[in-house]
Design a protein around this motif. Structure first.
Motif, PDB file in Angstrom:
ATOM      1  N   CYS A 192       0.844  -1.189   0.000  1.00 19.41           N
ATOM      2  CA  CYS A 192       0.000   0.000   0.000  1.00 19.41           C
ATOM      3  C   CYS A 192       0.881   1.241   0.000  1.00 19.41           C
ATOM      4  CB  CYS A 192      -0.881  -0.011   1.250  1.00 19.41           C
ATOM      5  SG  CYS A 192      -1.942   1.447   1.439  1.00 19.41           S
ATOM      6  N   VAL A 193       0.411   2.276  -0.684  1.00 22.13           N
ATOM      7  CA  VAL A 193       1.098   3.565  -0.667  1.00 22.13           C
ATOM      8  C   VAL A 193       0.048   4.664  -0.582  1.00 22.13           C
ATOM      9  CG1 VAL A 193       1.219   3.744  -3.185  1.00 22.13           C
ATOM     10  CG2 VAL A 193       2.855   4.982  -1.791  1.00 22.13           C
TER      11      VAL A 193
ATOM     12  N   ALA B  35     -11.090   3.902  -7.924  1.00 25.00           N
ATOM     13  CA  ALA B  35     -10.750   3.177  -9.148  1.00 25.00           C
ATOM     14  C   ALA B  35     -10.267   1.782  -8.791  1.00 25.00           C
ATOM     15  CB  ALA B  35      -9.662   3.915  -9.922  1.00 25.00           C
ATOM     16  N   VAL B  36     -10.435   0.855  -9.724  1.00 22.87           N
ATOM     17  CA  VAL B  36      -9.940  -0.500  -9.564  1.00 22.87           C
ATOM     18  C   VAL B  36      -8.983  -0.773 -10.717  1.00 22.87           C
ATOM     19  CG1 VAL B  36     -10.547  -2.950  -9.516  1.00 22.87           C
ATOM     20  CG2 VAL B  36     -12.045  -1.270  -8.415  1.00 22.87           C
ATOM     21  N   TYR B  37      -7.799  -1.228 -10.365  1.00 20.71           N
ATOM     22  CA  TYR B  37      -6.805  -1.640 -11.352  1.00 20.71           C
ATOM     23  C   TYR B  37      -6.680  -3.153 -11.264  1.00 20.71           C
ATOM     24  CZ  TYR B  37      -5.059   3.077 -12.294  1.00 20.71           C
ATOM     25  OH  TYR B  37      -4.938   4.383 -12.682  1.00 20.71           O
ATOM     26  N   ARG B  38      -6.556  -3.794 -12.403  1.00 18.10           N
ATOM     27  CA  ARG B  38      -6.413  -5.254 -12.432  1.00 18.10           C
ATOM     28  C   ARG B  38      -5.019  -5.585 -12.950  1.00 18.10           C
ATOM     29  NH1 ARG B  38     -11.185  -8.727 -14.753  1.00 18.10           N
ATOM     30  NH2 ARG B  38     -12.086  -7.691 -12.960  1.00 18.10           N
ATOM     31  N   ILE B  39      -4.319  -6.448 -12.209  1.00 18.67           N
ATOM     32  CA  ILE B  39      -2.992  -6.890 -12.610  1.00 18.67           C
ATOM     33  C   ILE B  39      -3.169  -7.870 -13.771  1.00 18.67           C
ATOM     34  CG2 ILE B  39      -0.843  -7.970 -11.844  1.00 18.67           C
ATOM     35  CD1 ILE B  39      -1.601  -5.304 -10.417  1.00 18.67           C
ATOM     36  N   PRO B  40      -2.590  -7.574 -14.952  1.00 14.11           N
ATOM     37  CA  PRO B  40      -2.855  -8.362 -16.155  1.00 14.11           C
ATOM     38  C   PRO B  40      -2.594  -9.867 -16.044  1.00 14.11           C
ATOM     39  CG  PRO B  40      -1.634  -6.383 -16.701  1.00 14.11           C
ATOM     40  CD  PRO B  40      -1.687  -6.473 -15.212  1.00 14.11           C
ATOM     41  N   VAL B  41      -1.469 -10.280 -15.520  1.00  6.59           N
ATOM     42  CA  VAL B  41      -1.105 -11.696 -15.530  1.00  6.59           C
ATOM     43  C   VAL B  41      -2.001 -12.536 -14.625  1.00  6.59           C
ATOM     44  CG1 VAL B  41       0.754 -13.342 -15.062  1.00  6.59           C
ATOM     45  CG2 VAL B  41       1.270 -11.137 -16.114  1.00  6.59           C
ATOM     46  N   PHE B  42      -2.207 -12.077 -13.403  1.00  6.15           N
ATOM     47  CA  PHE B  42      -2.939 -12.876 -12.421  1.00  6.15           C
ATOM     48  C   PHE B  42      -4.377 -12.426 -12.202  1.00  6.15           C
ATOM     49  CE2 PHE B  42       1.571 -13.032 -11.235  1.00  6.15           C
ATOM     50  CZ  PHE B  42       1.786 -14.391 -11.385  1.00  6.15           C
ATOM     51  N   GLY B  43      -4.724 -11.222 -12.634  1.00  4.51           N
ATOM     52  CA  GLY B  43      -6.082 -10.722 -12.457  1.00  4.51           C
ATOM     53  C   GLY B  43      -6.378 -10.171 -11.082  1.00  4.51           C
TER      54      GLY B  43
ATOM     55  N   LYS C  89      -6.873  -7.602  -8.106  1.00 10.23           N
ATOM     56  CA  LYS C  89      -7.405  -6.245  -8.147  1.00 10.23           C
ATOM     57  C   LYS C  89      -6.772  -5.394  -7.052  1.00 10.23           C
ATOM     58  CE  LYS C  89     -11.846  -7.587 -10.068  1.00 10.23           C
ATOM     59  NZ  LYS C  89     -13.294  -7.644  -9.855  1.00 10.23           N
ATOM     60  N   ASP C  90      -6.465  -4.148  -7.420  1.00  9.98           N
ATOM     61  CA  ASP C  90      -5.954  -3.159  -6.484  1.00  9.98           C
ATOM     62  C   ASP C  90      -6.936  -1.995  -6.451  1.00  9.98           C
ATOM     63  OD1 ASP C  90      -3.694  -4.730  -6.209  1.00  9.98           O
ATOM     64  OD2 ASP C  90      -2.444  -3.486  -7.500  1.00  9.98           O
ATOM     65  N   ASP C  91      -7.123  -1.421  -5.278  1.00  4.07           N
ATOM     66  CA  ASP C  91      -8.021  -0.282  -5.117  1.00  4.07           C
ATOM     67  C   ASP C  91      -7.218   1.006  -5.036  1.00  4.07           C
ATOM     68  OD1 ASP C  91     -10.636  -1.602  -4.871  1.00  4.07           O
ATOM     69  OD2 ASP C  91      -9.727  -2.530  -3.108  1.00  4.07           O
ATOM     70  N   VAL C  92      -7.669   2.004  -5.803  1.00  2.52           N
ATOM     71  CA  VAL C  92      -7.040   3.318  -5.793  1.00  2.52           C
ATOM     72  C   VAL C  92      -8.110   4.327  -5.390  1.00  2.52           C
ATOM     73  CG1 VAL C  92      -5.853   5.068  -7.157  1.00  2.52           C
ATOM     74  CG2 VAL C  92      -5.401   2.648  -7.594  1.00  2.52           C
ATOM     75  N   ASP C  93      -7.842   5.031  -4.302  1.00  2.47           N
ATOM     76  CA  ASP C  93      -8.763   6.062  -3.837  1.00  2.47           C
ATOM     77  C   ASP C  93      -8.091   7.422  -3.966  1.00  2.47           C
ATOM     78  OD1 ASP C  93     -11.125   4.562  -2.886  1.00  2.47           O
ATOM     79  OD2 ASP C  93      -9.614   3.573  -1.643  1.00  2.47           O
ATOM     80  N   ILE C  94      -8.855   8.378  -4.479  1.00  4.32           N
ATOM     81  CA  ILE C  94      -8.327   9.708  -4.768  1.00  4.32           C
ATOM     82  C   ILE C  94      -9.299  10.756  -4.235  1.00  4.32           C
ATOM     83  CG2 ILE C  94      -7.727  11.331  -6.611  1.00  4.32           C
ATOM     84  CD1 ILE C  94      -7.152   8.802  -8.368  1.00  4.32           C
TER      85      ILE C  94
ATOM     86  N   ALA D 120      -3.767   0.365  -2.911  1.00  2.48           N
ATOM     87  CA  ALA D 120      -3.529  -0.801  -2.063  1.00  2.48           C
ATOM     88  C   ALA D 120      -4.016  -2.082  -2.737  1.00  2.48           C
ATOM     89  CB  ALA D 120      -4.248  -0.627  -0.726  1.00  2.48           C
ATOM     90  N   SER D 121      -3.262  -3.152  -2.517  1.00  3.57           N
ATOM     91  CA  SER D 121      -3.651  -4.467  -3.009  1.00  3.57           C
ATOM     92  C   SER D 121      -4.773  -5.014  -2.147  1.00  3.57           C
ATOM     93  CB  SER D 121      -2.462  -5.425  -2.945  1.00  3.57           C
ATOM     94  OG  SER D 121      -1.401  -4.943  -3.718  1.00  3.57           O
ATOM     95  N   ARG D 122      -5.688  -5.725  -2.769  1.00  7.23           N
ATOM     96  CA  ARG D 122      -6.767  -6.353  -2.004  1.00  7.23           C
ATOM     97  C   ARG D 122      -6.291  -7.627  -1.312  1.00  7.23           C
ATOM     98  NH1 ARG D 122     -12.217  -6.093  -5.776  1.00  7.23           N
ATOM     99  NH2 ARG D 122     -12.313  -3.812  -5.895  1.00  7.23           N
ATOM    100  N   LEU D 123      -5.366  -8.335  -1.946  1.00  8.05           N
ATOM    101  CA  LEU D 123      -4.900  -9.616  -1.420  1.00  8.05           C
ATOM    102  C   LEU D 123      -3.394  -9.590  -1.172  1.00  8.05           C
ATOM    103  CD1 LEU D 123      -6.813 -12.022  -3.835  1.00  8.05           C
ATOM    104  CD2 LEU D 123      -7.417 -11.469  -1.484  1.00  8.05           C
ATOM    105  N   GLY D 124      -2.968 -10.345  -0.193  1.00  7.52           N
ATOM    106  CA  GLY D 124      -1.544 -10.532   0.067  1.00  7.52           C
ATOM    107  C   GLY D 124      -0.898  -9.354   0.761  1.00  7.52           C
TER     108      GLY D 124
END
Length: 119
Positions: A19-20, A60-68, A70-75, A93-97
């Protein structure tokens, strides 16, 4: 990017490195920054919505292409006190891991950099 600010209204990141959260100032009016930000999100994010148009709050939701994954981006975008500049608060921030291999940090850095280039 500015160091994490105590004034940042977004939730603090957990102790894990997936997370950042940061604050960035722009020497442009809020309408101009918002328009450029929306263009970038349309190009990059999997999906996004303006959750509060009065305060300009975006999720916003970003999806990592290889594994799918999802990361959440709040602005949150606010007009600065001088009325001619803007303040961008962003949290990714990543949803998992617990580890993201620096994906969120690079995403925020790239988004802020591209926003500065467009303005």
């Amino acid at each position: 990017m500015a160091e994490e600010s105590v004034k940042n209204p977004l939730p603090a990141c957990p102790a894990t490195p997936n997370c950042v959260r940061t604050t960035e100032n722009f020497k442009h009016g809020i309408e101009q920054v918002f328009a450029s930000l929306i263009q970038l999100l349309e190009q990059q994010a999997h999906s996004f919505e303006v959750t509060d148009p009065k305060r300009i709050q975006i999720h916003a939701v970003y999806r990592i292409p290889v594994f799918g994954f999802k990361d959440d981006v709040d602005i949150i975008l606010e007009e600065a006190e001088d009325g001619s500049s803007s303040i961008l608060y962003i949290r990714s921030a990543s949803r998992l891991g617990a580890y993201d291999l620096g994906v969120n940090k690079r995403r925020v850095k790239r988004l802020v950099s591209e926003l500065h280039e467009r303005l």
